[in-house]
Design an enzyme around this catalytic site. Structure first.
Site, short mmCIF file in Angstrom:
data_model
loop_
_atom_site.label_atom_id
_atom_site.label_comp_id
_atom_site.label_asym_id
_atom_site.label_seq_id
_atom_site.Cartn_x
_atom_site.Cartn_y
_atom_site.Cartn_z
N ARG A 1 0.88 -1.19 0.00
CA ARG A 1 0.00 0.00 0.00
C ARG A 1 0.90 1.22 0.00
O ARG A 1 1.63 1.46 0.97
CB ARG A 1 -0.89 -0.03 1.24
CG ARG A 1 -1.92 1.10 1.32
CD ARG A 1 -2.83 0.87 2.54
NE ARG A 1 -4.00 1.73 2.53
CZ ARG A 1 -4.12 2.83 3.26
NH1 ARG A 1 -3.15 3.25 4.04
NH2 ARG A 1 -5.23 3.54 3.20
N SER B 1 -12.25 -2.84 -0.15
CA SER B 1 -12.49 -2.20 1.15
C SER B 1 -13.97 -1.94 1.31
O SER B 1 -14.61 -1.44 0.38
CB SER B 1 -11.80 -0.84 1.22
OG SER B 1 -10.41 -0.97 1.11
N LYS C 1 -6.01 5.60 8.17
CA LYS C 1 -7.06 5.92 7.17
C LYS C 1 -7.82 7.13 7.72
O LYS C 1 -8.92 6.98 8.26
CB LYS C 1 -7.97 4.70 6.98
CG LYS C 1 -8.94 4.84 5.84
CD LYS C 1 -8.78 3.68 4.87
CE LYS C 1 -9.84 3.71 3.80
NZ LYS C 1 -9.65 2.63 2.82
N1 TZP Z 1 -8.72 0.49 5.69
C1 TZP Z 1 -9.60 0.64 6.68
S1 TZP Z 1 -8.84 1.08 8.11
C2 TZP Z 1 -7.31 1.03 7.40
C3 TZP Z 1 -7.42 0.70 6.07
C4 TZP Z 1 -6.33 0.57 5.12
C5 TZP Z 1 -6.05 1.32 8.12
C6 TZP Z 1 -5.78 0.39 9.25
O1 TZP Z 1 -4.58 0.74 9.86
P1 TZP Z 1 -4.29 0.56 11.42
O2 TZP Z 1 -2.98 1.25 11.60
O3 TZP Z 1 -4.19 -0.91 11.68
O4 TZP Z 1 -5.41 1.22 12.16
#
Ligand code: TZP
Ligand code: MG
Length: 216
Positions: A41, A117, A146
């Protein structure tokens, strides 16, 4: 190659947390810790640069037998030899991503994995109907990884598992500290991005998460 249906811990190598120079070391540690899928990503990175990074990763994931999933650029799947692509709600449709991921100049390539997603029960049901192979479901909790995306909370986890048959990876604000609560709420497969990537020993961290996750 590990099968998607057996996957419980999905590792995301997010370049927001990992410097390019650290990519190889971090990927090796995640793989040694037993991640079942690895996603690249790289928000804000252009296609050519993502291709270069993905080519570095495939050299590590392939011998480890772990599927490599490319975020946002399904068209890179054939040239990299990755196993699939992940798209968001505002990106390509699943069918479009599958078409792009499944074609190279040399012809068709083996069935790519396409993940999507989702941020609500309705989106999760729609993604399955659209033909996604798996979904991400979150953010369960608000997360800086996010930004600007409201938290779903834990109440929908059980309902989404009743409504959707494809693998569901719960994501967003999951930490070792709340993992058991998330599992008790019905989660079976998870993604932990920031806490894993910032762990002093990523391999040990991933092993500890795996030891807590339920057998499928
Ligand atoms: N999609 C929904 S939440 C997220 C993504 C890519 C990020 C999750 O990251 P983290 O650091 O585990 O909260
Ligand atoms: Mg996207």
């Amino acid at each position: 190659m590990k099968a998607l249906t057996d996957a419980r811990l999905y590792g995301i190598l997010d370049l927001g947390y990992v410097a390019e120079a650290e990519l190889k070391r971090v990927a090796e540690q995640m793989l040694a810790g037993g991640v079942d899928l690895l996603q690249l990503r790289a928000k804000g990175t252009d296609e050519t640069a993502v291709e270069t990074l993905a080519n570095r990763l495939i050299a590590l994931t392939e011998p480890a037998g772990v599927p490599l999933i490319v975020n946002d650029f399904p068209q890179l799947v054939p040239s990299v030899g990755a196993q699939g692509a992940h798209v968001g709600q505002e990106d390509f449709s699943v069918a479009d991503a599958r078409w792009r991921a499944g074609r190279s100049l040399a012809g068709e390539v083996p069935t790519p994995i396409i993940g999507k997603s989702t941020h609500s029960l309705e989106q999760a049901i729609a993604a399955e109907a659209e033909g996604a192979d798996y979904i991400g479901f979150g953010p369960l909790f608000a997360t800086p990884t996010k930004p600007g995306r409201p938290a779903i909370g834990l109440d929908e986890i059980r309902r989404v598992h009743e409504a959707v048959r494809i693998p569901i990876f719960c994501i967003g604000g999951i930490k070792l500290e709340n993992l058991e609560t998330v599992i008790a709420a019905g989660a079976r497969r998870v993604v932990i991005v920031s806490e894993m990537l910032r762990a002093p020993d990523i391999t040990d961290f991933a092993r500890r998460v795996r030891a807590i996750l339920p057998r499928l």
